[in-house]
Design an enzyme around this catalytic site. Structure first.
Site, PDB file in Angstrom:
ATOM      1  N   PHE A 335       1.968   5.200  10.896  1.00 26.84           N
ATOM      2  CA  PHE A 335       1.977   3.740  10.945  1.00 26.84           C
ATOM      3  C   PHE A 335       3.386   3.241  11.245  1.00 26.84           C
ATOM      4  CE2 PHE A 335       2.917   4.939   6.599  1.00 26.84           C
ATOM      5  CZ  PHE A 335       3.934   4.082   6.224  1.00 26.84           C
ATOM      6  N   CYS A 336       3.458   2.024  11.760  1.00 24.67           N
ATOM      7  CA  CYS A 336       4.742   1.347  12.010  1.00 24.67           C
ATOM      8  C   CYS A 336       4.503  -0.155  11.887  1.00 24.67           C
ATOM      9  CB  CYS A 336       5.305   1.721  13.383  1.00 24.67           C
ATOM     10  SG  CYS A 336       4.205   1.346  14.754  1.00 24.67           S
ATOM     11  N   THR A 337       5.472  -0.975  12.234  1.00 23.27           N
ATOM     12  CA  THR A 337       5.379  -2.417  11.979  1.00 23.27           C
ATOM     13  C   THR A 337       4.219  -3.063  12.720  1.00 23.27           C
ATOM     14  OG1 THR A 337       7.776  -2.464  11.706  1.00 23.27           O
ATOM     15  CG2 THR A 337       6.653  -4.580  11.949  1.00 23.27           C
TER      16      THR A 337
END
Length: 391
Positions: A335-337
């Protein structure tokens, strides 16, 4: 320029910046003996770490150099507010003040007040502050003139103007991306949109803020291009625009990764909708990886997620090689922003032979928007790359 919150390792550089600014900028309005009393030779006449930790201290950084800092206390008092001597009139103070006012509105503070030097009076006046009184203050045997100024935020709290903040990216073959720059810039100017739009041959990436009508006009224009027809976006809202101008930039990569031959428009990992994310990462056989950098992870992350301890995203392939390369049958969830880094990271891992690679569709922002707080496995805040700092 990056506006971020203070970290303990900033103390030495902030002490030096304070000293140099007073000695070389404020000397225009104060005598040599006054500036020496104000900024003594002992840089540590105060405990900078303690002072900065006990308030909301925002730091302006350019290419890893601290070029300004400002402090907001919980009662609305703005304490230190200094810009590097070599970055005067470069927009540093404006960005720092915008971060402070945004935080004040978030905290429902109805009045900001500050004691400003002769040098800084014009800056705060231009931001809507009024002089309450002129005063003489004692400082290590010297008397210095400053001004108590304040600004009411009541009208913003009573009738806030909500800006729409749209975040989006889309990988596509944009061979003509250079020619796309001018019409997009013109559209943003016409609709008074502020933010950053990145264009590259591999696609588009943006966070842009403005009115409902302006955001809708931009998205409609972009989606009229068949290559961007399926562009998805996420929205948040704020009472102060997180940007002060629009920048449409041409880039070699939308996010620097440094690995050639990776094309997320053709192959990426398996998307996982926010509603299904909790179930996936609760599986003990799944390795959950936060693809963001060290600073972002400190604000918050998913419970149990692995922090790769990277300073820059282009270090991620090395992390994979050194830590994950021996077992390519394991399940990986990333996951990331907003999702864009996971697109590249998952495409890279599939190219390296990993069998099961999953990533959170729409990133943390979409998860926080769609998953009820009582069901959320997110811990902390989410860092964003604008003057809001974190959500």
């Amino acid at each position: 320029m990056l506006i971020r919150l203070f970290q303990s390792q900033d103390s030495d550089r902030i002490a030096q910046l304070f000293h140099d600014t007073v000695r070389e900028v404020n000397i225009r309005d104060y005598s040599p003996s006054q500036v020496r009393a104000w900024a003594p030779d002992d840089l540590y006449f105060t405990n900078w770490t303690e002072d900065c930790t006990n308030s909301f201290t925002y730091v302006a950084e350019e290419e890893s150099e601290i070029i300004g800092f400002a402090q907001l206390e919980a009662n609305g008092h703005i304490d230190c507010f200094f810009c590097h001597k070599d970055y005067q009139r470069c927009g540093v103070g404006t960005r720092l003040y915008r971060a402070i006012e945004a935080k004040a509105l978030e905290l429902k503070i109805d009045r900001l007040f500050v004691e400003v030097s002769i040098t800084a009076r014009a800056f705060f006046k231009s931001r809507g502050f009024k002089v309450v009184k002129e005063q003489q203050v004692a400082c290590r045997g010297e008397k210095l003139t400053n001004f108590v100024m304040d600004k009411s935020l009541t009208k913003y709290l009573e009738k806030p103007e909500h800006f729409v903040v749209a975040t989006f990216y889309h990988f596509a073959d944009l061979a003509d991306y250079r020619e796309m720059r001018s019409p997009i810039t013109d559209l943003c100017d016409r609709h008074d949109l502020k933010g950053v739009i990145l264009l590259a041959s591999e696609g588009i990436n943006s966070t842009i803020a403005g009115s409902r009508e302006g955001i809708d006009a931009l998205l409609s224009y972009l989606r009229s291009d068949p290559r961007l027809h399926n562009l998805e976006h996420k929205e948040t809202y704020c009472e102060v625009s997180p940007y002060n101008k629009v920048r449409v930039r041409l880039k070699k990569e939308l996010v620097k990764f440094g690995v050639t031959g990776i094309d997320p428009s053709k192959e990426v990992g398996t998307y996982v909708d926010p509603k299904d994310w909790n179930q996936l990462i609760a599986d003990p056989e799944v390795i959950v990886i936060d693809t963001r950098n060290i600073y972002e992870v400190k604000f918050g992350t998913f419970k149990g997620a692995i922090d790769p301890n990277i300073d820059f995203f282009h270090e991620f392939p090395k992390y994979v090689e050194e830590n994950l390369g021996t077992n390519k049958q394991q399940k990986i969830a990333m996951f990331c922003t907003g999702g864009i880094r996971c697109e590249k990271a998952s495409a890279y891992m599939l190219a390296q032979g990993f069998d099961e690679v999953y990533h959170l569709k729409g990133g943390i922002l979409k998860y926080l928007a769609e998953v009820p707080p009582e069901e959320s496995l997110w811990e902390g805040e989410c860092f964003v790359f604008d003057d809001r700092i974190a959500l």
